[in-house]
Design a protein around this motif. Structure first.
Motif, PDB file in Angstrom:
ATOM      1  N   UNK A 120       0.822  -1.201   0.000  1.00  0.00           N
ATOM      2  CA  UNK A 120       0.000   0.000   0.000  1.00  0.00           C
ATOM      3  C   UNK A 120       0.857   1.253   0.000  1.00  0.00           C
ATOM      4  N   UNK A 121       1.962   1.218   0.738  1.00  0.00           N
ATOM      5  CA  UNK A 121       2.831   2.389   0.845  1.00  0.00           C
ATOM      6  C   UNK A 121       4.240   1.943   1.177  1.00  0.00           C
ATOM      7  N   UNK A 122       5.166   2.877   1.128  1.00  0.00           N
ATOM      8  CA  UNK A 122       6.570   2.572   1.418  1.00  0.00           C
ATOM      9  C   UNK A 122       6.790   2.234   2.886  1.00  0.00           C
ATOM     10  N   UNK A 123       5.792   2.489   3.735  1.00  0.00           N
ATOM     11  CA  UNK A 123       5.930   2.195   5.158  1.00  0.00           C
ATOM     12  C   UNK A 123       5.569   0.744   5.511  1.00  0.00           C
ATOM     13  N   UNK A 124       4.944   0.030   4.575  1.00  0.00           N
ATOM     14  CA  UNK A 124       4.573  -1.359   4.842  1.00  0.00           C
ATOM     15  C   UNK A 124       5.800  -2.182   5.213  1.00  0.00           C
ATOM     16  N   UNK A 157      -5.804 -10.768   0.984  1.00  0.00           N
ATOM     17  CA  UNK A 157      -5.921  -9.372   1.402  1.00  0.00           C
ATOM     18  C   UNK A 157      -4.582  -8.799   1.835  1.00  0.00           C
ATOM     19  N   UNK A 158      -3.680  -9.655   2.326  1.00  0.00           N
ATOM     20  CA  UNK A 158      -2.410  -9.183   2.859  1.00  0.00           C
ATOM     21  C   UNK A 158      -2.572  -8.382   4.140  1.00  0.00           C
ATOM     22  N   UNK A 159      -3.731  -8.511   4.800  1.00  0.00           N
ATOM     23  CA  UNK A 159      -4.018  -7.665   5.947  1.00  0.00           C
ATOM     24  C   UNK A 159      -4.416  -8.435   7.206  1.00  0.00           C
ATOM     25  N   UNK A 187     -11.533  -7.203   3.918  1.00  0.00           N
ATOM     26  CA  UNK A 187     -12.269  -8.286   3.268  1.00  0.00           C
ATOM     27  C   UNK A 187     -12.728  -7.918   1.860  1.00  0.00           C
ATOM     28  N   UNK A 188     -12.746  -6.629   1.544  1.00  0.00           N
ATOM     29  CA  UNK A 188     -13.203  -6.192   0.221  1.00  0.00           C
ATOM     30  C   UNK A 188     -12.087  -6.182  -0.819  1.00  0.00           C
ATOM     31  N   UNK A 189     -10.849  -6.474  -0.410  1.00  0.00           N
ATOM     32  CA  UNK A 189      -9.703  -6.300  -1.316  1.00  0.00           C
ATOM     33  C   UNK A 189      -9.208  -7.592  -1.951  1.00  0.00           C
TER      34      UNK A 189
END
Length: 379
Positions: A92-96, A295-297, A339-341
């Motif tokens: 999602x971002x460079x902070x992941x 989702x990776x989440x 869950x939507x991703x």
């Protein structure tokens, strides 16, 4: 309060840590005889990064960062690279932060305060609530009474089944199954790491970090009714799903599956519940709201869920009814988004047709390659 946490995965350990540092007496029970550290690396994303900072663990987590997903590329049946996955496709971002599951598990376990203990080879067999507490009977035959019970025991949660009913009432199968096996690092070189081969509805891949090499086998299928504790049956499902394909390194990956005593296999599924608590029992992580690996989440949801639950119990002065409601209100938006991703991940990793595979490769080749500076140790 005297609190039982069922499950010593990321959700269970992080919840135990968040509760323990706030003064609760926490007992974690884990069915396995050791911490569960097998599996591919996991991601800490979004607000979960701030959660780990609040826990005092962010620096330790960043120090163990790997870049496995960033180096993913797709190959043909001969092993020739045909497309690469740009960084933006998997982050999602460079902070992941991508970190091996074993590293995050060990970091959380090492941070547990003295009032949070783990009992291995133990699990919940029965729960009886009388309004003032919960009597728990364990699989070992022992019993104890707790003020609250937290189910953090994963997709196939025993606590959820006891309190909310059969898994089939809440499981939403996403049409995929995944198997992960550890490979002999001497048999697979650095060039093998990060490679994935597709044929319609199937993906076979090799990845690695530090000194570990893993084989990943993903395939599309309608729901399969199997015993998730029967390892031999799970191996047979995967081997049969890839039977007849001798291309690339598929035979070597299947041989590794057959020989692996800790082979991981499961459906790619979500859990959808109208509420995550009932009485003095509450669910955290995959037990309550599995978002699926696509989702990776899942790890991030485990981290935010554990913190929100502990914070709300503290704010409510121990009134679990108020705390559980507030926990759900804070966590629900994160879960619904995660869950939507999942559709994008499935389309990238295991396209259903050859036309879809070709279209994915063409699209990926058209994207500009970008990179970032490393923020920690890289594999």
């Amino acid at each position: 309060m005297n609190i039982l946490v069922s499950g010593a995965g990321i959700a269970g350990l992080s919840t135990a840590l968040d509760l323990g540092v706030r003064g609760h007496q926490v007992t974690v029970v884990e069915r396995a005889g050791h911490l569960r550290i097998n599996g591919s690396p996991i991601d800490v994303r979004g607000d979960a990064i701030g959660v780990t900072a609040e826990m005092g663990l962010l620096d330790a987590i960043r120090a163990k960062r790997v870049d496995m997903s960033e180096r993913t590329r797709f190959v043909d049946r001969e092993g020739t690279v045909i497309a690469r996955v740009p960084y933006e496709e998997v982050n999602d971002s460079a902070d992941d932060i991508e970190i091996p599951r074993e590293d995050l598990t060990n970091i959380l376990a090492a941070a547990l305060p003295p009032n949070a203990t783990i009992r291995f080879r133990e699990s919940v067999a029965a729960l009886t609530e009388d309004g003032d507490g919960v009597d728990v009977r364990f699989a070992s035959g022992g019993s104890a009474r707790f003020d609250l019970v937290v189910g953090a025991d994963g997709l196939h949660s025993r606590v959820r089944k006891l309190v909310f009913g059969p898994e089939s009432d809440y499981l939403r199968h996403l049409g995929l199954y995944v198997g992960i096996t550890e490979l002999n690092s001497e048999d697979f070189g650095d060039d093998d790491r990060g490679t994935m081969y597709n044929y319609p509805g199937h993906m076979a891949g090799i990845t690695g970090y530090h000194d570990k090499v893993l084989g990943i086998l993903l395939f599309r299928s309608e729901f399969i009714d199997y015993d998730y504790r029967d390892l031999d049956a799970q191996k047979r499902i995967v081997i049969d799903a890839f039977a007849g394909h001798e291309e690339w390194k598929i035979p070597r990956l299947l041989a590794a599956v057959d020989a692996d005593p800790e082979f991981y296999f499961d459906s790619v599924s979500q859990i959808h519940l109208p509420t995550w608590h009932r009485g003095r029992v509450v669910l955290v992580g995959d037990a309550g709201y599995c978002a699926a690996l696509l989702s990776g989440r899942g790890t991030s949801l485990a981290l935010t869920g554990g913190l929100f639950l502990a914070e709300e119990l503290e704010r409510a002065g121990g009134d679990h009814t108020v705390a559980f409601d507030h926990y759900e209100k804070r966590q629900r938006p994160y879960v619904e988004f995660a869950q939507s991703t999942v559709d994008v991940g499935g389309a990238i990793l295991a396209p259903a047709t050859q036309e879809a595979i070709t279209a994915r490769n063409t699209r990926l080749r058209s994207l500009p390659a970008k990179s970032r500076e490393p923020k920690g140790e890289r594999a």
